[in-house]
Scaffold this motif. Structure first.
Motif, mmCIF file in Angstrom:
data_model
loop_
_atom_site.group_PDB
_atom_site.id
_atom_site.type_symbol
_atom_site.label_atom_id
_atom_site.label_comp_id
_atom_site.label_asym_id
_atom_site.label_seq_id
_atom_site.Cartn_x
_atom_site.Cartn_y
_atom_site.Cartn_z
ATOM 1 N N ASP A 72 22.924 -88.738 -15.779
ATOM 2 C CA ASP A 72 23.962 -88.688 -16.817
ATOM 3 C C ASP A 72 23.392 -88.131 -18.116
ATOM 4 O OD1 ASP A 72 25.869 -89.618 -15.174
ATOM 5 O OD2 ASP A 72 25.899 -91.673 -15.968
ATOM 6 N N HIS A 102 24.759 -84.885 -20.080
ATOM 7 C CA HIS A 102 25.187 -84.945 -21.484
ATOM 8 C C HIS A 102 24.410 -83.970 -22.350
ATOM 9 C CE1 HIS A 102 27.601 -88.381 -20.290
ATOM 10 N NE2 HIS A 102 28.312 -88.057 -21.359
ATOM 11 N N GLU A 132 26.078 -80.905 -24.419
ATOM 12 C CA GLU A 132 25.890 -80.735 -25.869
ATOM 13 C C GLU A 132 25.400 -79.325 -26.199
ATOM 14 O OE1 GLU A 132 26.605 -82.302 -28.633
ATOM 15 O OE2 GLU A 132 27.723 -83.516 -27.189
ATOM 16 N N VAL A 179 32.565 -83.070 -19.058
ATOM 17 C CA VAL A 179 31.992 -83.654 -20.274
ATOM 18 C C VAL A 179 32.006 -82.639 -21.429
ATOM 19 C CG1 VAL A 179 29.868 -84.613 -21.303
ATOM 20 C CG2 VAL A 179 30.570 -85.303 -18.999
#
Ligand code: TXA
Ligand code: MG
Length: 315
Positions: free
Chosen positions: A13, A17, A21, A135
């Motif tokens: 995860d 992430h 980003e 995400v």
């Protein structure tokens, strides 16, 4: 864009992430998909898309595929139709790309489509690619993550070897299960067209459509289908059953060879093994690579397309 060190991000995860980003802030990240690793950037961001062309050394007339998380997301960018619906229902998420007319007010960078009025879109099936799409909330332009004209990457190591220092990060998802790029089908003018054979067989696509796929048609093609492509350093000779001189022989089915794409003669297994085998043989810097004949059914069509380009005269 020169980056000092290309980061390798883990299959966690935190890795997802971090990759998301970086993408949101306009950087480039190589991501695993079920076909090959893609070199992803935010498809709405001109600078990010320009950086993709630059990192690959790719001619700017060769448009990119936009990766999306859902069919609903696709409706934002393209004018949908029944053929697209039938194919998407049968094969998405998966190794198929559809070329459709762009919708007005789509918001994608014009560099993505190289000025065409159509756009190539795909919903990848790979878990990590899907997580990053969700995400990051970015539509992701992503060509294969190799320098233009070279062998496509199916591991993070292949990406690193070709693009280290040219991209921000690689999300390492291990080897790609399908191993050849997506099948590209044009559904923009009422006639479904096979623009590039790939990881979905033509037989399966025609089955779902209930009609045969036409060829690309005069003057209409995937502009990236340059003749010489997927090229290892060595000269490639096709339909070989024995070595000549000090060639290395890439086999198929039961035979005496240096490396075998599938000892049992399975074209799907051979597709998975094709690019890793070419990378392995290329690293040995042989004088030549001879390749056994591959049957043209199922994923054999995609394998032979890639091999014919690997064997084509170079400029
Ligand atoms: O499996 C794949 O398709 C991988 C993964 C990363 O998704 N991507 C990939 O991208 O193979 P790339 O850039 O190596 O190949 C994309 C092909 C090119 O031949 C390009 O010309 C064609 O798609 N293409 C893109 N937009 C098009 C359009 N609007 N019309 C026709 N062909 C298009
Ligand atoms: Mg490519």
């Amino acid at each position: 864009m020169v980056v000092e060190n290309t980061l390798i991000l883990p299959d966690t995860d935190a890795g997802v992430h971090h990759a998301s980003e970086l993408l949101r802030s306009g950087h480039l990240v190589a991501l695993p998909t079920e076909t090959v690793y893609g070199l992803a950037g935010d498809a709405r961001n001109d600078a990010a898309v320009a950086a993709i062309y630059e990192a690959k050394g790719r001619p700017s007339f060769n448009p990119l595929i936009v990766h999306l998380p859902s069919v609903e997301a696709a409706h934002r960018y393209v004018v949908w139709n029944e053929m697209a619906e039938a194919l998407a229902h049968a094969f998405w998420p998966g190794p198929m790309t559809l070329v459709l007319p762009l919708k007005e007010g789509h918001g994608l960078s014009p560099l993505v489509t190289a000025g065409l009025e159509t756009v190539a879109i795909r919903l990848p099936a790979h878990d990590l690619a899907r997580k990053v799409l969700t995400v990051s909330e970015c539509p992701l332009a992503a060509p294969s993550a190799n320098p233009s004209g070279k062998i496509s990457p199916t591991t993070a190591g292949h990406v690193m070897a070709g693009l280290n220092g040219r991209i921000a990060a690689i999300l390492d998802g291990g080897p790609c299960p399908v191993g050849v790029e997506s099948t590209i089908i044009g559904v923009y003018d009422g006639t479904p067209r096979l623009l590039r054979p790939g990881g979905l067989s033509m037989e399966d696509a025609e089955g779902a459509l209930g009609r045969p796929l036409a060829g690309a048609g005069a003057g209409i093609t995937a502009p990236g289908q340059l003749v010489s492509h997927y090229a290892p350093g060595a000269k490639v000779r096709l339909n070989a059953t024995t070595r000549e001189g000090d060639e290395l022989l890439l086999g198929f089915g039961e035979m005496d060879c240096d490396l075998n794409l599938s000892e049992t003669g399975d074209v799907t297994e051979a597709a998975t093994n094709l690019f890793p085998a070419l990378h392995t043989l290329d690293a040995l810097a042989p004088h030549g690579i001879a390749v056994a004949p591959i049957p043209n059914h199922g994923l054999g069509l995609a394998i032979n397309d890639r091999l014919n380009r690997a064997a084509a005269p170079r400029d």
